[in-house]
Design a protein around this motif. Structure first.
Motif, mmCIF file in Angstrom:
data_model
loop_
_atom_site.group_PDB
_atom_site.id
_atom_site.type_symbol
_atom_site.label_atom_id
_atom_site.label_comp_id
_atom_site.label_asym_id
_atom_site.label_seq_id
_atom_site.Cartn_x
_atom_site.Cartn_y
_atom_site.Cartn_z
ATOM 1 N N PHE A 15 0.848 -1.198 0.000
ATOM 2 C CA PHE A 15 0.000 0.000 0.000
ATOM 3 C C PHE A 15 0.884 1.249 0.000
ATOM 4 N N PRO A 16 1.503 1.577 -1.118
ATOM 5 C CA PRO A 16 2.450 2.706 -1.153
ATOM 6 C C PRO A 16 1.835 4.038 -0.722
ATOM 7 N N GLU A 17 0.537 4.172 -0.893
ATOM 8 C CA GLU A 17 -0.128 5.434 -0.546
ATOM 9 C C GLU A 17 -0.105 5.726 0.955
ATOM 10 N N ILE A 18 0.242 4.758 1.782
ATOM 11 C CA ILE A 18 0.242 4.973 3.237
ATOM 12 C C ILE A 18 1.579 5.492 3.761
ATOM 13 N N ALA A 19 2.585 5.547 2.924
ATOM 14 C CA ALA A 19 3.927 5.923 3.387
ATOM 15 C C ALA A 19 3.955 7.292 4.055
ATOM 16 N N THR A 20 3.327 8.269 3.446
ATOM 17 C CA THR A 20 3.321 9.624 4.003
ATOM 18 C C THR A 20 2.576 9.665 5.327
ATOM 19 N N GLU A 21 1.443 8.980 5.395
ATOM 20 C CA GLU A 21 0.654 8.941 6.627
ATOM 21 C C GLU A 21 1.439 8.268 7.759
ATOM 22 N N ILE A 22 2.176 7.238 7.424
ATOM 23 C CA ILE A 22 2.994 6.558 8.436
ATOM 24 C C ILE A 22 4.107 7.472 8.928
ATOM 25 N N GLU A 23 4.766 8.158 8.022
ATOM 26 C CA GLU A 23 5.829 9.087 8.432
ATOM 27 C C GLU A 23 5.294 10.197 9.323
ATOM 28 N N LYS A 24 4.099 10.713 8.991
ATOM 29 C CA LYS A 24 3.483 11.747 9.818
ATOM 30 C C LYS A 24 3.168 11.199 11.208
ATOM 31 N N THR A 25 2.633 9.996 11.263
ATOM 32 C CA THR A 25 2.315 9.376 12.559
ATOM 33 C C THR A 25 3.583 9.189 13.378
ATOM 34 N N LYS A 26 4.645 8.735 12.738
ATOM 35 C CA LYS A 26 5.917 8.561 13.450
ATOM 36 C C LYS A 26 6.425 9.892 13.992
ATOM 37 N N SER A 27 6.290 10.959 13.215
ATOM 38 C CA SER A 27 6.776 12.260 13.689
ATOM 39 C C SER A 27 5.887 12.819 14.792
ATOM 40 N N ASP A 28 4.602 12.494 14.765
ATOM 41 C CA ASP A 28 3.681 12.966 15.805
ATOM 42 C C ASP A 28 3.874 12.228 17.126
ATOM 43 N N TYR A 29 4.137 10.913 17.043
ATOM 44 C CA TYR A 29 4.177 10.090 18.247
ATOM 45 C C TYR A 29 5.580 9.640 18.643
ATOM 46 N N PHE A 30 6.541 9.750 17.750
ATOM 47 C CA PHE A 30 7.887 9.247 17.968
ATOM 48 C C PHE A 30 7.838 7.745 18.228
ATOM 49 N N GLU A 31 8.256 7.316 19.413
ATOM 50 C CA GLU A 31 8.298 5.882 19.708
ATOM 51 C C GLU A 31 6.930 5.378 20.170
ATOM 52 N N GLY A 32 6.723 4.090 19.986
ATOM 53 C CA GLY A 32 5.512 3.474 20.504
ATOM 54 C C GLY A 32 4.286 3.642 19.647
ATOM 55 N N CYS A 33 4.460 4.024 18.402
ATOM 56 C CA CYS A 33 3.300 4.239 17.539
ATOM 57 C C CYS A 33 3.046 3.061 16.602
ATOM 58 N N ASP A 34 3.743 1.970 16.792
ATOM 59 C CA ASP A 34 3.595 0.823 15.896
ATOM 60 C C ASP A 34 2.173 0.296 15.850
ATOM 61 N N THR A 35 1.551 0.170 17.019
ATOM 62 C CA THR A 35 0.184 -0.352 17.032
ATOM 63 C C THR A 35 -0.782 0.633 16.386
ATOM 64 N N ILE A 36 -0.553 1.909 16.558
ATOM 65 C CA ILE A 36 -1.396 2.928 15.910
ATOM 66 C C ILE A 36 -1.281 2.794 14.402
ATOM 67 N N ILE A 37 -0.063 2.641 13.918
ATOM 68 C CA ILE A 37 0.169 2.502 12.479
ATOM 69 C C ILE A 37 -0.541 1.262 11.946
ATOM 70 N N ILE A 38 -0.423 0.166 12.643
ATOM 71 C CA ILE A 38 -1.026 -1.081 12.157
ATOM 72 C C ILE A 38 -2.546 -1.026 12.257
ATOM 73 N N GLU A 39 -3.075 -0.588 13.400
ATOM 74 C CA GLU A 39 -4.526 -0.562 13.595
ATOM 75 C C GLU A 39 -5.229 0.509 12.781
ATOM 76 N N ASP A 40 -4.638 1.694 12.703
ATOM 77 C CA ASP A 40 -5.337 2.834 12.108
ATOM 78 C C ASP A 40 -4.967 3.135 10.662
ATOM 79 N N ILE A 41 -3.857 2.584 10.199
ATOM 80 C CA ILE A 41 -3.426 2.889 8.829
ATOM 81 C C ILE A 41 -3.393 1.637 7.968
ATOM 82 N N ILE A 42 -2.725 0.594 8.434
ATOM 83 C CA ILE A 42 -2.547 -0.604 7.607
ATOM 84 C C ILE A 42 -3.805 -1.460 7.544
ATOM 85 N N MET A 43 -4.334 -1.836 8.701
ATOM 86 C CA MET A 43 -5.463 -2.777 8.693
ATOM 87 C C MET A 43 -6.722 -2.226 8.038
#
Length: 124
Positions: A15-43
């Motif tokens: 899903f290449p279209e999610i790359a920007t959203e993932i980077e934004k989430t990482k910059s907003d949350y720094f560490e510990g955002c893996d579950t947010i990325i998987i639950e709210d963006i990937i799944m």
């Protein structure tokens, strides 16, 4: 062994279209955002694919990768995969039925275990 970082990187390939959203989430949350990325963006992308049920090759590839993760994840990814991916697939009966068409044997077992852990009624 695959890590959460490996998993997220591979899902970006699906899903290449999610790359920007993932980077934004990482910059907003720094560490510990893996579950947010998987639950709210990937799944949600995976569930949307299952709802449409037309991109069969992509679904086959995603679930083939899920089967690899089910057997080769490190401990952290294994836990997150069960909670953030497999439980979500069981939230809607039609989605789970479609997902089962693509799941491998290990993913199927783990998804059933995830549902049972939540107290959901599962087929025998």
């Amino acid at each position: 062994m695959f890590s959460i970082t490996n998993f997220i990187d591979e899902m970006i390939k699906f899903f290449p279209e999610i790359a920007t959203e993932i980077e934004k989430t990482k910059s907003d949350y720094f560490e510990g955002c893996d579950t947010i990325i998987i639950e709210d963006i990937i799944m949600p992308r995976v569930v949307a694919l299952l709802k449409k049920n037309v991109e069969f090759d992509k679904l086959k590839s995603v679930f083939a990768y899920f089967e690899i993760i089910a057997t080769c994840a490190d401990d952290k990814l294994s836990d997150v995969f069960s909670v953030c991916c497999l439980e979500i697939l069981g939230n809607e009966k039609i989605i789970l039925e479609r997902a089962k068409q693509y799941m491998g044997p290990i993913t199927t077992i783990l998804q059933r275990e995830a549902d049972m852990a939540l107290g959901r009624v599962v087929d025998n």
